[in-house]
Design a protein around this motif. Sequence first.
Motif, short mmCIF file in Angstrom:
data_model
loop_
_atom_site.label_atom_id
_atom_site.label_comp_id
_atom_site.label_asym_id
_atom_site.label_seq_id
_atom_site.Cartn_x
_atom_site.Cartn_y
_atom_site.Cartn_z
N LYS A 8 0.83 -1.21 0.00
CA LYS A 8 0.00 0.00 0.00
C LYS A 8 0.86 1.26 0.00
O LYS A 8 0.58 2.23 -0.71
CB LYS A 8 -0.93 -0.01 1.22
CG LYS A 8 -2.08 -0.99 1.09
CD LYS A 8 -2.77 -1.23 2.44
CE LYS A 8 -3.28 0.05 3.04
NZ LYS A 8 -3.94 -0.18 4.35
N GLU A 25 -8.43 -4.74 2.01
CA GLU A 25 -8.80 -3.40 1.55
C GLU A 25 -10.15 -3.34 0.83
O GLU A 25 -10.66 -2.25 0.57
CB GLU A 25 -7.71 -2.85 0.62
CG GLU A 25 -6.35 -2.75 1.27
CD GLU A 25 -6.37 -1.89 2.54
OE1 GLU A 25 -7.06 -0.84 2.52
OE2 GLU A 25 -5.71 -2.27 3.53
N TYR A 70 -7.13 0.68 -5.77
CA TYR A 70 -6.62 1.38 -4.59
C TYR A 70 -5.70 2.53 -5.01
O TYR A 70 -5.81 3.65 -4.50
CB TYR A 70 -5.86 0.40 -3.70
CG TYR A 70 -5.24 1.04 -2.47
CD1 TYR A 70 -6.00 1.27 -1.33
CD2 TYR A 70 -3.89 1.40 -2.46
CE1 TYR A 70 -5.43 1.85 -0.20
CE2 TYR A 70 -3.32 1.99 -1.34
CZ TYR A 70 -4.09 2.20 -0.22
OH TYR A 70 -3.52 2.79 0.90
#
Length: 405
Positions: free
Chosen positions: A342, A378, A385
Motif C-alpha cells: 500500500k 482493503e 486502490y
Amino acid sequence: MNPFEFQTVLFNFHDVILIMTAIQCLFFGALLYVTNTSRLKSTWFLIAFLLAHALIPINELMMWGAEFKFQVRSQWPHLYFIPQLAYFLDGALLYLCIKSLIYKDFTLKKKDLIHLVPLLIYVVFMSSTYFSYSENVRMQMLLTESFVYSGGFVSVDLFSKVVRVFYVISCFVLISKYSSRLQDTQSNIESGHIHWLTSLVIGFMAVMLAEAVLSAVKVLSFFFTLGDGVYFYIGLTGNYASFILVNLLVFLAVRHFITFKKVSNKEPTNKPVEDPFFNPEKANEIEKAMLASKAYMEPDITLDKLAETLNIIPRDLSMLINRHYGINFYEFINKYRIEEAKKMLISPLHKDTTITDIYLDVGFNSKSVFYTFFKKFEGMTPSKYRQSVKATDKITDKLIPESSG
C-alpha cells in the motif's frame, strides 16, 4: 499353419491401452526403486501403489478382454481372480503415500493394519464362494460367467470401488490438514506443491468414481434393464484416464517428491492462557522488530527464520501470533506485505512501478495470492486502490488554495 501366425487377434486397441498402462506402472515402479537413493518412505509407497495399480489393467484384460479372457479361462483359470486384489490395496497405498509425503514424522503403526481389512473381506469371500468348490465346478462358473455376474461378486466388487473412493476422499482431508499446518510455518504455501498434489488426487478420484459408478450400474442391472453401451463407455473412459494419470503421477513424483515441504503430524502444545509470555507489551516489541527488520519482505521467510531474526523461540512466536492476533503465520506475514505494498502504491517514488514489481518486491510469489489478500484487507484491487488515492489527492489539491507570493 506358420507358427508365427495367429488364428485370432487377442488384443484390440483398447486392450493395448490396458497393456501399456500395466507396463508403465511396472517400469516406473522399477525406475523409482533404482533412483530412490534417499530412501524416502513416500517413494516406497508410491512404488507399491504402482505395482498394485499395474494389476488393475491386467485384471480388466483377464476378465473383460475381447478374446484374451477366453485364453485365460482355458489356460490359467487359477489366476483369474488374483489381480482383483489390487482394487483392495491401491487406494490405501495412495493414502499412505500422500501421508508419508506430507508428514516428516510419519511411521507405520499397528493401527495401520486396519487398511488390510477390505482385502481380508475379499479373501474370505472368494475362499467361501469360489475356491471352496472343486476345479471342475470353478471352471464351469468361469465359462458360463455365472459367478462374475452373481449378486455376491458384484456386491463385493462395488464394495472395493467404494473403499477406493473413501481413500481418495481421505487424501483430500490429508491435503486440507497439510495446507492448514503449512500456513503455521510458511509465508508462501505455493512452494509446498499443494496444487499439483490436489490436481493429481482429483484425477484419481474421477477415475475411481467412474469405476464405482460402473460397479453400481452392474448392481442396478439386477433390478433394471440397462444397455451394454453403459458398461462399455464408462469402463473405457476410466481405462484411458488411468493411462494418462500414471504418466502424470510419475512425472510429478520425480520432480517434486524430494523437494516437498513436510510438516509435523503432531499438534502443537498450547500454553495456558494466563502464561505471562503472551501479553500486549511483548506483541508490541515483536511488531516494532518486524517493521525495523522488514523480514516479511523475504519471499520464503519461515517461522523458524523469523524467530531467529526476532530472537524468540519458534513455538512461542507461533503461539503469540495465534493468541494475540488470532491468525496464523501465513496471514501474519502477508498482512505486513500488504501494508508495505500500500505504501509503495501511493508513493511518488513508485508511481511508475508496476503492480507486478510491487508484489514481488514485498515478498509475494503469486499474483493471485497477492490480489486475494489485498481484496481481503482493503476491499478492492491494488489498481483501484492506487487510482482512488490519486483521485483523492487531486481533489485535495483543488480544495487547497495556492499561497500568494
